[in-house]
Design a protein around this motif. Structure first.
Motif, PDB file in Angstrom:
ATOM      1  N   GLU A   1       0.835  -1.206   0.000  1.00 23.09           N
ATOM      2  CA  GLU A   1       0.000   0.000   0.000  1.00 23.09           C
ATOM      3  C   GLU A   1       0.871   1.259   0.000  1.00 23.09           C
ATOM      4  OE1 GLU A   1      -3.902   1.418   2.451  1.00 23.09           O
ATOM      5  OE2 GLU A   1      -2.099   1.071   3.641  1.00 23.09           O
TER       6      GLU A   1
ATOM      7  N   LYS B   1       2.348   1.691  -3.439  1.00 27.07           N
ATOM      8  CA  LYS B   1       1.333   2.214  -4.354  1.00 27.07           C
ATOM      9  C   LYS B   1       1.129   3.720  -4.147  1.00 27.07           C
ATOM     10  CE  LYS B   1      -1.594   0.395  -6.519  1.00 27.07           C
ATOM     11  NZ  LYS B   1      -1.841   0.163  -7.964  1.00 27.07           N
TER      12      LYS B   1
ATOM     13  N   LYS C   1       3.659   0.521  -9.506  1.00 25.83           N
ATOM     14  CA  LYS C   1       2.694  -0.342 -10.163  1.00 25.83           C
ATOM     15  C   LYS C   1       2.964  -1.776  -9.714  1.00 25.83           C
ATOM     16  CE  LYS C   1       0.847   2.927 -12.702  1.00 25.83           C
ATOM     17  NZ  LYS C   1      -0.543   3.400 -12.462  1.00 25.83           N
TER      18      LYS C   1
ATOM     19  N   LEU D   1      -4.538  -3.048  -5.219  1.00 28.06           N
ATOM     20  CA  LEU D   1      -3.120  -3.387  -5.241  1.00 28.06           C
ATOM     21  C   LEU D   1      -2.651  -3.736  -6.648  1.00 28.06           C
ATOM     22  CD1 LEU D   1      -2.737  -5.343  -1.876  1.00 28.06           C
ATOM     23  CD2 LEU D   1      -2.206  -2.949  -2.362  1.00 28.06           C
TER      24      LEU D   1
ATOM     25  N   ASP E   1      -2.252  -3.730 -10.364  1.00 26.46           N
ATOM     26  CA  ASP E   1      -2.635  -2.979 -11.560  1.00 26.46           C
ATOM     27  C   ASP E   1      -2.867  -3.934 -12.729  1.00 26.46           C
ATOM     28  OD1 ASP E   1      -2.107   0.047 -10.833  1.00 26.46           O
ATOM     29  OD2 ASP E   1      -0.440  -1.100 -10.000  1.00 26.46           O
TER      30      ASP E   1
END
Length: 778
Positions: free
Chosen positions: A250, A253, A258, A289, A291
């Motif tokens: 997290e 991100k 990515k 989470l 992509d």
């Protein structure tokens, strides 16, 4: 002489079903349900004060290290109230329980009766409160004094024709201090038979990385994950197996990273995260989470990585020097031209088909990687427990070498270890294949001649038991029987032992499938206060990223008859080596500082150990590859590219691939409960997840009862009475929980070079369940 097999207690979980409930799988992990589940277990096992108080000390600086996974603690901003996850809380509940097993319990419960329980029910009985002994021909464990236990062990070891007739196993829970004195005793005794849990999980990583970068460990820190461009997570399920990793993802991100997830199952912890320590998470708002989610076939990872390499190579031809790091390749690698000759001939369409992925998705992944060099690749058992596990680790390394994604901030290789100190065990020389310079150092410091010949790893130890080459097995923690492959083969092998000994906190199945004589030595848990000479001691552990820090228990032990692991080893050494030892075992037993002083003399990177381990947060071990220096046996300061081959899986029309998985309600072989809530599987473990098209083609329906068969090398292995659950999994792929399906993992099906059992790919046939006549069991 060993008893006949038919008289022995059951090696497998009972073939009984509960009331299965199936719901829609989750698309996110953690959140308020994780908090509720954590405290439910804690309150049930420990009460309202004992467990919750300990939780606030777990993974804190100056507190104790969680006995669950090896995910690292933050160097700086640790949560003041909850630096733990749901599984960590459940692990604490298991060991901090107030239930205890005394001589009265064992007198009331025959070994054969206890073996009829499930692994979960066995573990829930409580902490073992005193040493117990099962005599030859006995049906019940009976109390034994520590003195008599050590002398029985010593006498048995000294009766062996050779030290190589004994094997000494280590689980990942064992501390650095205990591991060091353990290997020292074993080598002074005269053998390198030191199987350990690494042999069953990340051995492929240790072998593969050592040959490419010169060290069998990862190269990243936790801060690298916080500040990087791309994270690839392959063959790993962090939401269940390493939940604290979700916080790091997290954070990455948030900082712009990515994430590419690669897994045959859509795992909740790879899709979304509701952080229960944030207002957003408490309100039920998730952070996406992944992509890009690549639902690869089982063991299709090699084809995927080769397809990525080909696409990136084509892009490099279009933009020379902008896709591959040519300077890094020139100055830091070897074998590039030969490697590229193979890449040039790759067929992307065929590779994507072999991986089970649409070409467009793999092209999307390549685009995400094309102009990035700060790339981190994380992996776990889905990679290592394959026949080509070592080559797969090397292929992962190939991609990082092409991109120059190693030896720089925000980039590198990240094998995620499973057990709390499994990496530290190996650093402390728990290894069946020690290097000559390591043995020479032991001789220099202590004066005895350590054995030079390689010993038995886990698989070879099991085979040696079966062949009568091993007469004694000593297990330092763990649940050897339930963790190992080919359950019935392993059980029959262990029954041929003359003595089996286990250092344990709780009862498990390995205590019930035993040698002619069996001894249980109860020890302190990680959260227990460890008082020696009136002073509370601390131990130390190494996490997945090479940080060594102190761990100091806070709870009063449930029994006064427990010894710490270091004392157990030292007393066993004195009883066995009396009159011929050159080591002062009392010095180690009385003060862990003495152990750490000697570790500093023997193992590089531990100089001034006692001073540095007391620093808040501990210290990092040296890692040359992290700095971009690669000292391999074949090359100096260069990391070689590796030419690998695609796996060839020839399957009969009725064959399926099976991967063994953990439920969300377990850690390794410890079963906390019956709720795999992320996958929507409730109140049952005997399930097999199948693609709905496969179910229909085979003439089955969801809910049907089936038996699972493996016929590797012409031997029939059967896991009986499983329920079919329709699931989003690639066709011809299936998944089921271990240890219930370990019986299907052949003892001879291992990863090349590492000898790691191939638990993540077993070929099975699925047949309708057949009721067996009563009395047909062994």
């Amino acid at each position: 002489m060993s008893k006949e097999i038919k008289e022995q207690p059951a090696a497998e979980n009972p073939e009984t079903l509960h009331q299965l409930k199936v719901t829609k799988p989750e698309t996110w992990a953690a959140g308020i349900p994780a908090v509720a589940a954590s405290f439910a277990d804690i309150l049930e096992e420990t009460g309202a004060v004992r467990g919750p108080g300990a939780l606030f000390k777990m993974n804190q600086k100056g507190g104790f290290d969680c006995s669950s996974c090896a995910w690292p603690d933050p160097d700086d901003d640790r949560s003041p109230i909850a630096e733990y996850c749901e599984n960590g809380a459940k692990a604490l509940a298991e060991e901090a329980t107030t239930k205890k097993l005394t001589a009265e319990f064992f007198a009331q419960n025959a070994v054969a009766d206890l073996a009829k329980l499930t692994d979960m029910d066995i573990g829930k009985k409580g902490r073992i409160a005193q040493p117990m002994y099962l005599p030859e021909g006995g049906t019940h464990y009976q109390p034994i004094s520590w003195y008599d236990a050590f002398h029985k062990i010593g006498n048995k070891l000294n009766s062996l024709a050779s030290p190589n007739e004994a094997a000494f196993y280590t689980s990942g829970r064992t501390s650095n201090e205990a591991s060091f004195v353990y290997q020292l005793f074993v080598r002074e005794f005269g053998t390198n038979n030191m199987p350990d849990c690494s042999n069953m999980c990340h051995e492929s990583t240790s072998v593969g990385l050592a040959e490419v970068i010169g060290i069998g460990k990862g190269t990243v820190t936790l801060n690298d994950l916080h500040d990087t461009d791309v994270i690839i997570i392959v063959g790993q399920n962090p939401g269940t197996n390493h939940p604290r990793m979700l916080t790091a993802l997290e954070k990455g991100k948030k900082n712009g990273a990515k994430i590419i997830a690669v897994n045959p199952l859509f795992e909740a912890g790879l899709m979304g995260f509701k952080n229960p320590q944030t207002a957003k998470g408490i309100m039920g708002i998730k952070t996406q989470l992944a992509d890009l989610y690549l639902q690869v076939r089982i063991n299709g990872d090699m084809a995927l990585f080769k397809a990525l390499e080909k696409l990136l190579y084509d892009a490099e031809l279009q933009e020379p020097g902008k896709v591959f790091d040519q300077e890094f390749i020139k100055n830091k690698t070897a074998g590039y031209q030969e490697f590229i000759k193979q890449v040039k001939n790759f067929d992307v369409d065929a590779l994507c088909a072999a991986a089970g992925l649409p070409v467009a998705q793999v092209q999307q992944a390549a685009e995400m990687l094309k102009h990035k060099s700060r790339i981190i690749i994380c992996w776990a058992m889905g990679i290592t427990q394959q026949k080509n596990g070592v080559d797969m680790v090397k292929e992962i390394a190939n991609l990082t070498l092409l991109k120059g994604s190693i030896g720089k901030a925000g980039a590198g290789l990240c094998p995620v270890r499973g057990h709390s100190n499994v990496q530290g065990n190996r650093t402390m020389l728990i290894y069946d294949k020690p290097k000559k310079e390591q043995l020479d150092k032991l001789k220099e410091v202590y004066g005895f001649n350590p054995p030079q010949e390689h010993g038995f790893d886990v698989v070879d130890s099991i085979k040696a038991m079966q062949e009568g080459k091993l007469r004694v097995f000593f297990g330092m923690g763990g649940n050897f029987l339930s963790a190992t492959p080919d359950t019935n083969f392993t059980a029959n092998a262990m029954r041929k032992l003359e003595m089996s000994v286990h250092v344990s906190t709780k009862l498990n199945r390995s205590h019930l499938v035993h040698g002619d004589e069996a001894i249980i030595l109860p020890t302190l848990a990680r959260s227990d206060k460890d008082v020696v000479g009136g002073e509370v001691q601390f131990i130390s552990c190494e996490n997945s990223m090479g940080v060594v820090q102190m761990s100091k228990g806070v709870l009063e032990p449930v029994s006064t008859e427990l010894l710490n692991e270091t004392q157990i080893v030292c007393e066993m050494a004195k009883a066995t080596l009396a009159g011929r030892t050159v080591v002062d075992w009392d010095r180690f037993s009385n003060d862990y500082n003495a152990v750490r002083d000697d570790i500093g003399k023997v193992i590089p990177g531990f100089e001034n150990y006692n001073q540095r381990v007391r620093l808040p947060g501990g210290f990092y071990l040296p890692n040359a590859a992290r700095e971009g220096t690669f000292e391999t046996e074949a090359f100096k300061d260069r990391a070689p590219f590796t030419i690998t081959q695609l796996p060839d899986h020839t399957m009969a029309a009725d064959d399926f691939m099976l991967t063994t998985i953990r439920s969300h309600d377990q850690f390794n072989t410890t079963i906390y409960g019956m709720e795999d809530r992320y996958r929507g599987i409730h109140n049952e473990r005997r399930v097999i997840l199948m693609n709905p098209k496969d179910i229909a083609k085979a003439g089955f329906f969801q809910g049907d009862k089936v038996d699972l068969y493996n016929y590797f090398e012409g031997v029939e292995r059967v896991a009986r009475l499983f329920i079919i659950v329709s699931y989003n999994i690639p066709e011809r792929n299936t998944a089921a929980y271990y240890p219930e399906t370990n019986v299907l993992v052949p003892i001879n099906s291992v990863a090349l070079k590492s000898n790691c059992p191939t638990s993540k790919l077993v070929f099975i046939k699925i047949k309708r369940h057949e009721e067996r006549q009563q009395g047909s069991d062994f």
